[in-house]
Every structure is written in structure tokens, then in C-alpha cells.
Design an enzyme around this catalytic site. Structure first.
Site, PDB file in Angstrom:
ATOM      1  N   GLY A   1       0.844  -1.201   0.000  1.00  0.00           N
ATOM      2  CA  GLY A   1       0.000   0.000   0.000  1.00  0.00           C
ATOM      3  C   GLY A   1       0.872   1.241   0.000  1.00  0.00           C
ATOM      4  O   GLY A   1       0.492   2.287   0.528  1.00  0.00           O
TER       5      GLY A   1
ATOM      6  N   GLY B   1      -0.446   4.724  -0.877  1.00  0.00           N
ATOM      7  CA  GLY B   1      -1.609   5.248  -0.145  1.00  0.00           C
ATOM      8  C   GLY B   1      -1.205   6.314   0.866  1.00  0.00           C
ATOM      9  O   GLY B   1      -0.031   6.657   0.998  1.00  0.00           O
TER      10      GLY B   1
ATOM     11  N   THR C   1      -4.007  -2.821   8.110  1.00  0.00           N
ATOM     12  CA  THR C   1      -5.243  -2.735   7.311  1.00  0.00           C
ATOM     13  C   THR C   1      -6.431  -3.187   8.159  1.00  0.00           C
ATOM     14  O   THR C   1      -6.331  -4.181   8.889  1.00  0.00           O
ATOM     15  CB  THR C   1      -5.120  -3.627   6.058  1.00  0.00           C
ATOM     16  OG1 THR C   1      -3.951  -3.230   5.348  1.00  0.00           O
ATOM     17  CG2 THR C   1      -6.335  -3.493   5.157  1.00  0.00           C
ATOM     18  N   THR C   2      -7.555  -2.477   8.037  1.00  0.00           N
ATOM     19  CA  THR C   2      -8.738  -2.827   8.827  1.00  0.00           C
ATOM     20  C   THR C   2      -9.814  -3.462   7.930  1.00  0.00           C
ATOM     21  O   THR C   2      -9.675  -3.481   6.707  1.00  0.00           O
ATOM     22  CB  THR C   2      -9.310  -1.577   9.530  1.00  0.00           C
ATOM     23  OG1 THR C   2      -9.620  -0.601   8.529  1.00  0.00           O
ATOM     24  CG2 THR C   2      -8.317  -1.010  10.516  1.00  0.00           C
TER      25      THR C   2
ATOM     26  N   ALA D   1      -2.759  -4.760  14.363  1.00  0.00           N
ATOM     27  CA  ALA D   1      -3.271  -3.723  15.259  1.00  0.00           C
ATOM     28  C   ALA D   1      -4.298  -2.894  14.510  1.00  0.00           C
ATOM     29  O   ALA D   1      -4.048  -2.429  13.401  1.00  0.00           O
ATOM     30  CB  ALA D   1      -2.137  -2.825  15.744  1.00  0.00           C
TER      31      ALA D   1
ATOM     32  N   ASN E   1      -5.146  -0.184  15.630  1.00  0.00           N
ATOM     33  CA  ASN E   1      -4.710   1.189  15.884  1.00  0.00           C
ATOM     34  C   ASN E   1      -3.323   1.162  16.508  1.00  0.00           C
ATOM     35  O   ASN E   1      -3.090   0.420  17.458  1.00  0.00           O
ATOM     36  CB  ASN E   1      -5.711   1.858  16.828  1.00  0.00           C
ATOM     37  CG  ASN E   1      -5.547   3.354  16.840  1.00  0.00           C
ATOM     38  OD1 ASN E   1      -4.473   3.867  17.104  1.00  0.00           O
ATOM     39  ND2 ASN E   1      -6.615   4.055  16.536  1.00  0.00           N
TER      40      ASN E   1
ATOM     41  N   HIS F   1     -14.661   9.364  11.623  1.00  0.00           N
ATOM     42  CA  HIS F   1     -13.517   9.326  10.704  1.00  0.00           C
ATOM     43  C   HIS F   1     -13.808  10.160   9.460  1.00  0.00           C
ATOM     44  O   HIS F   1     -14.961  10.491   9.189  1.00  0.00           O
ATOM     45  CB  HIS F   1     -13.198   7.887  10.289  1.00  0.00           C
ATOM     46  CG  HIS F   1     -12.464   7.114  11.336  1.00  0.00           C
ATOM     47  ND1 HIS F   1     -13.116   6.437  12.341  1.00  0.00           N
ATOM     48  CD2 HIS F   1     -11.135   6.931  11.557  1.00  0.00           C
ATOM     49  CE1 HIS F   1     -12.220   5.854  13.128  1.00  0.00           C
ATOM     50  NE2 HIS F   1     -11.009   6.141  12.678  1.00  0.00           N
ATOM     51  N   HIS F   2     -12.770  10.387   8.672  1.00  0.00           N
ATOM     52  CA  HIS F   2     -12.859  11.139   7.417  1.00  0.00           C
ATOM     53  C   HIS F   2     -13.815  10.462   6.415  1.00  0.00           C
ATOM     54  O   HIS F   2     -14.090   9.263   6.509  1.00  0.00           O
ATOM     55  CB  HIS F   2     -11.467  11.278   6.792  1.00  0.00           C
ATOM     56  CG  HIS F   2     -10.759   9.968   6.614  1.00  0.00           C
ATOM     57  ND1 HIS F   2     -10.930   9.176   5.521  1.00  0.00           N
ATOM     58  CD2 HIS F   2      -9.896   9.310   7.421  1.00  0.00           C
ATOM     59  CE1 HIS F   2     -10.202   8.083   5.645  1.00  0.00           C
ATOM     60  NE2 HIS F   2      -9.563   8.138   6.798  1.00  0.00           N
TER      61      HIS F   2
ATOM     62  N   LYS G   1     -13.074   6.998   4.382  1.00  0.00           N
ATOM     63  CA  LYS G   1     -12.937   5.674   5.010  1.00  0.00           C
ATOM     64  C   LYS G   1     -13.985   4.711   4.460  1.00  0.00           C
ATOM     65  O   LYS G   1     -15.156   5.079   4.334  1.00  0.00           O
ATOM     66  CB  LYS G   1     -13.063   5.794   6.541  1.00  0.00           C
ATOM     67  CG  LYS G   1     -12.795   4.482   7.260  1.00  0.00           C
ATOM     68  CD  LYS G   1     -12.486   4.693   8.724  1.00  0.00           C
ATOM     69  CE  LYS G   1     -12.313   3.377   9.463  1.00  0.00           C
ATOM     70  NZ  LYS G   1     -11.189   2.585   8.950  1.00  0.00           N
TER      71      LYS G   1
ATOM     72  N   THR H   1     -10.719   0.093  15.206  1.00  0.00           N
ATOM     73  CA  THR H   1     -10.440   0.508  16.591  1.00  0.00           C
ATOM     74  C   THR H   1     -11.693   0.403  17.451  1.00  0.00           C
ATOM     75  O   THR H   1     -11.633  -0.083  18.588  1.00  0.00           O
ATOM     76  CB  THR H   1      -9.916   1.959  16.607  1.00  0.00           C
ATOM     77  OG1 THR H   1      -8.719   2.001  15.830  1.00  0.00           O
ATOM     78  CG2 THR H   1      -9.619   2.432  18.014  1.00  0.00           C
TER      79      THR H   1
HETATM   80  P1  NAD Z   1      -5.422   4.577   1.019  1.00  0.00           P
HETATM   81  O1  NAD Z   1      -6.653   4.307   0.234  1.00  0.00           O
HETATM   82  O2  NAD Z   1      -4.839   5.959   0.990  1.00  0.00           O
HETATM   83  O3  NAD Z   1      -4.264   3.572   0.589  1.00  0.00           O
HETATM   84  C1  NAD Z   1      -4.469   2.223   0.236  1.00  0.00           C
HETATM   85  C2  NAD Z   1      -3.396   1.811  -0.737  1.00  0.00           C
HETATM   86  O4  NAD Z   1      -3.585   0.426  -1.037  1.00  0.00           O
HETATM   87  C3  NAD Z   1      -3.440   2.589  -2.073  1.00  0.00           C
HETATM   88  O5  NAD Z   1      -2.151   3.008  -2.451  1.00  0.00           O
HETATM   89  C4  NAD Z   1      -4.010   1.547  -3.041  1.00  0.00           C
HETATM   90  O6  NAD Z   1      -3.550   1.753  -4.389  1.00  0.00           O
HETATM   91  C5  NAD Z   1      -3.461   0.265  -2.447  1.00  0.00           C
HETATM   92  N1  NAD Z   1      -4.226  -0.881  -2.935  1.00  0.00           N
HETATM   93  C6  NAD Z   1      -5.574  -1.007  -3.033  1.00  0.00           C
HETATM   94  N2  NAD Z   1      -5.910  -2.180  -3.589  1.00  0.00           N
HETATM   95  C7  NAD Z   1      -4.740  -2.817  -3.863  1.00  0.00           C
HETATM   96  C8  NAD Z   1      -4.431  -4.065  -4.441  1.00  0.00           C
HETATM   97  N3  NAD Z   1      -5.373  -4.905  -4.862  1.00  0.00           N
HETATM   98  N4  NAD Z   1      -3.130  -4.401  -4.537  1.00  0.00           N
HETATM   99  C9  NAD Z   1      -2.153  -3.587  -4.095  1.00  0.00           C
HETATM  100  N5  NAD Z   1      -2.395  -2.363  -3.545  1.00  0.00           N
HETATM  101  C10 NAD Z   1      -3.672  -2.008  -3.422  1.00  0.00           C
HETATM  102  O7  NAD Z   1      -5.763   4.135   2.515  1.00  0.00           O
HETATM  103  P2  NAD Z   1      -4.996   4.524   3.888  1.00  0.00           P
HETATM  104  O8  NAD Z   1      -5.679   5.694   4.536  1.00  0.00           O
HETATM  105  O9  NAD Z   1      -3.527   4.552   3.648  1.00  0.00           O
HETATM  106  O10 NAD Z   1      -5.400   3.256   4.792  1.00  0.00           O
HETATM  107  C11 NAD Z   1      -5.038   1.944   4.402  1.00  0.00           C
HETATM  108  C12 NAD Z   1      -5.599   0.934   5.404  1.00  0.00           C
HETATM  109  O11 NAD Z   1      -5.003   1.164   6.689  1.00  0.00           O
HETATM  110  C13 NAD Z   1      -7.113   1.032   5.654  1.00  0.00           C
HETATM  111  O12 NAD Z   1      -7.611  -0.290   5.868  1.00  0.00           O
HETATM  112  C14 NAD Z   1      -7.226   1.853   6.921  1.00  0.00           C
HETATM  113  O13 NAD Z   1      -8.424   1.605   7.619  1.00  0.00           O
HETATM  114  C15 NAD Z   1      -6.024   1.328   7.668  1.00  0.00           C
HETATM  115  N6  NAD Z   1      -5.510   2.225   8.708  1.00  0.00           N
HETATM  116  C16 NAD Z   1      -5.128   1.635   9.866  1.00  0.00           C
HETATM  117  C17 NAD Z   1      -4.558   2.404  10.874  1.00  0.00           C
HETATM  118  C18 NAD Z   1      -4.070   1.723  12.126  1.00  0.00           C
HETATM  119  O14 NAD Z   1      -3.567   2.401  13.042  1.00  0.00           O
HETATM  120  N7  NAD Z   1      -4.166   0.391  12.188  1.00  0.00           N
HETATM  121  C19 NAD Z   1      -4.395   3.787  10.705  1.00  0.00           C
HETATM  122  C20 NAD Z   1      -4.788   4.359   9.476  1.00  0.00           C
HETATM  123  C21 NAD Z   1      -5.340   3.562   8.478  1.00  0.00           C
END
Ligand code: NAD
Length: 259
Positions: free
Chosen positions: A8, A11, A91-92, A114, A116, A148-149, A152, A159
């Protein structure tokens, strides 16, 4: 030196991880995985989840912040390559089949999941468990509200679910038996012991969570507000450093933070 591959990488979280890792002399980003496998520059090898091998080759730790489908595909296609390394999953919205893959991988690799990565939220989770264990569930109703934004894609947040699990553990309940998502229509009276979940979406809210313990004449509210998503990336990098070289198994941020 800890070598890291990010799934990712293009992202919001992926880009923040690259930026923050650049500020630490002991961390090096060696690979990335995203939708397309074009060169990410700066010597970072980028691959896809269907064929991730090239990006996993030099990594001690893989950090995944992508989508539930991408995480599933990465684990499915990269299972053998991931064995022997450390894997941090942020990832969630992961489904049961993906959790099964994580369990399988954890027999051969150190895996930390995690919902979060913030210190505050992990402390909040520990507090929720303690508070709910101390209160009579017949006299205190619990409701969880998260915000959240607008971008999402899953609700309730990972969390909020982890906080609900902590409340259920404290009361020796099974969450699936008592969870109630966003009431509407003819709901009937609130059953005793229920845990209500509510999701607000809008604008650029980074992540707010409130856990309300509601009694007859008083109310306790435990609340956390994340102000900058860099805090999650910071926590994920701390987790990556801690996890590198650990024995196979499943770990959480509470292990990392020792709380
Ligand atoms: P985002 O949409 O900005 O980024 C996701 C990335 O994954 C993008 O670059 C996208 O191109 C890529 N992607 C999507 N499908 C794909 C595939 N099939 N193959 C390869 N890459 C692929 O999202 P984000 O805000 O960066 O959040 C990502 C994840 O992390 C979400 O599930 C979010 O809920 C989670 N998150 C968790 C925490 C935590 O503390 N655990 C904090 C923030 C976000």
C-alpha cells in the site's frame, strides 16, 4: 538496520511511512507493493499482491496498510516468501478467511496486527477492559461512537471493534452476542448488556473514539482523539523495529508497549 517493504506504498499511510522512515537512520525502505509495479524511485522495488516476491526479497519486515482484499491476496500469494520474516498488519476490515491466513502465517513468521497503532488508543483499550470489569453490566450501558474522514471505506472502525472487544472481555461477554450497530426504526427497548456501535463519517477527521458507560444517575466517558495520521505510521515503525527477528507467533501493540 531494519529493511522494510510496504504494502500500500502509494496510499496515505504508505506515503507517510516512507516519509517518516526517512527520518530514522536505522530504518530503510527496500520494497513496495501496490496496484501497479512501476518503479517508485529511490531504489524501491515495487510489485503487486499477485506476484509480490521481488518486493519481499530484501525485507526484514513487511508493513501492510492497503485494503482488506489486497491484504488477503498478499497473504495468499506471498505466504512462503513471508515465512521467516516479520509482518505488521494495519489494514482494517479484514474478514474471517484473512484472519485464518494470518493464523497460518503466524506459525512461520512473527505477525503483529493492530487496529490502531497509537499509544493512547492501546491504553484506552486496556482502560475499557478494566472499567467494564469493575461495573455491573446490568446497571451500566455501553455505547461506542467513532468518527472518521469521509474517504474511510469500512464501518465501524477497526479501533471501535477492538474497544468493543475489550469491553466484552471485561464483562466476560462474547461481542457477537451483544453487539448492536447503529439503531434505526422500531428498535424496542435497549436490552441489558448490549454494546451499541455508531459511526460518523465526514471531512478530514483523523479518528475519534468515545466509549460511554451510562448508568442511571451518572456517566463515564473515555475519549481519544487522533490529531495527525503520522502517529499511526510512527507506531507502525516502532512495531516493525520491535518485531524484526522475533519468534513466529501473533503479537499486538500491547506486547510492544508492555501495557
Ligand atoms: P489509502 O486508500 O490511501 O491507501 C491504500 C493503498 O492500497 C493505495 O495506495 C491503493 O492503491 C493500495 N491498494 C488497493 N488495492 C490494492 C491491491 N489490490 N493491490 C495492491 N495495492 C492495493 O488508505 P490509507 O488511509 O492509507 O489506509 C489503508 C488501510 O489502513 C485502511 O484499511 C485503513 O483503515 C487502515 N488504517 C489503519 C490504521 C491503524 O492504526 N491500524 C491507521 C490508518 C489507516
Amino acid at each position: 538496520m531494519t529493511s522494510i517493504t510496504i504494502c500500500g506504498i502509494r496510499g496515505r499511510m504508505g506515503r507517510t511511512l516512507v516519509r517518516l522512515a526517512g527520518e530514522h537512520a536505522d530504518l530503510r525502505i527496500v520494497g513496495g507493493i501496490d496496484r501497479a509495479d512501476e518503479d517508485a524511485g529511490a531504489g524501491i522495488v515495487v510489485a503487486t499482491v499477485d506476484d509480490p516476491a521481488a518486493a519481499l526479497e530484501d525485507a526484514d519486515v513487511i508493513i501492510d496498510f492497503s485494503t482488506a482484499a489486497a491484504t488477503h491476496a498478499l497473504l495468499e500469494h506471498g505466504m512462503d516468501r513471508l515465512a521467516g520474516s516479520a509482518v505488521v498488519i494495519g489494514t482494517t476490515g479484514l474478514d474471517a478467511a484473512t484472519h485464518d491466513l494470518i493464523d497460518r502465517l503466524s506459525e512461520r513468521a512473527a505477525v503483529l496486527t493492530a487496529a490502531n497503532f497509537s499509544v493512547g488508543v492501546n491504553l484506552l483499550e486496556a482502560l475499557c477492559e478494566r472499567v467494564s470489569a469493575a461495573l455491573d453490566s446490568a446497571a451500566w450501558d455501553v455505547e461506542i461512537v467513532e468518527a472518521h474522514h469521509a474517504r474511510k471505506v469500512d464501518a465501524p472502525s477497526g479501533t471501535a471493534l477492538a474497544l468493543a472487544e475489550a469491553v466484552a472481555r471485561g464483562r466476560t461477554q462474547t461481542l457477537a452476542d451483544v453487539r448492536r450497530d447503529g439503531r434505526t426504526g422500531e428498535t424496542g427497548a435497549r436490552p441489558t448488556g448490549e454494546i451499541g456501535m455508531h459511526a460518523i463519517r465526514g471531512g478530514d477527521i483523523v479518528g475519534d473514539h468515545s466509549v460511554l458507560f451510562i448508568g442511571a444517575r451518572e456517566r463515564i466517558e473515555l475519549r481519544h482523539s487522533a490529531q495527525d495520521r503520522a502517529l499511526f505510521a510512527d507506531g507502525a515503525l516502532t512495531a516493525a523495529r520491535w518485531l524484526a527477528g522475533r519468534a513466529p507467533g501473533r503479537y499486538t501493540m500491547r506486547d510492544v508497549l508492555d501495557i
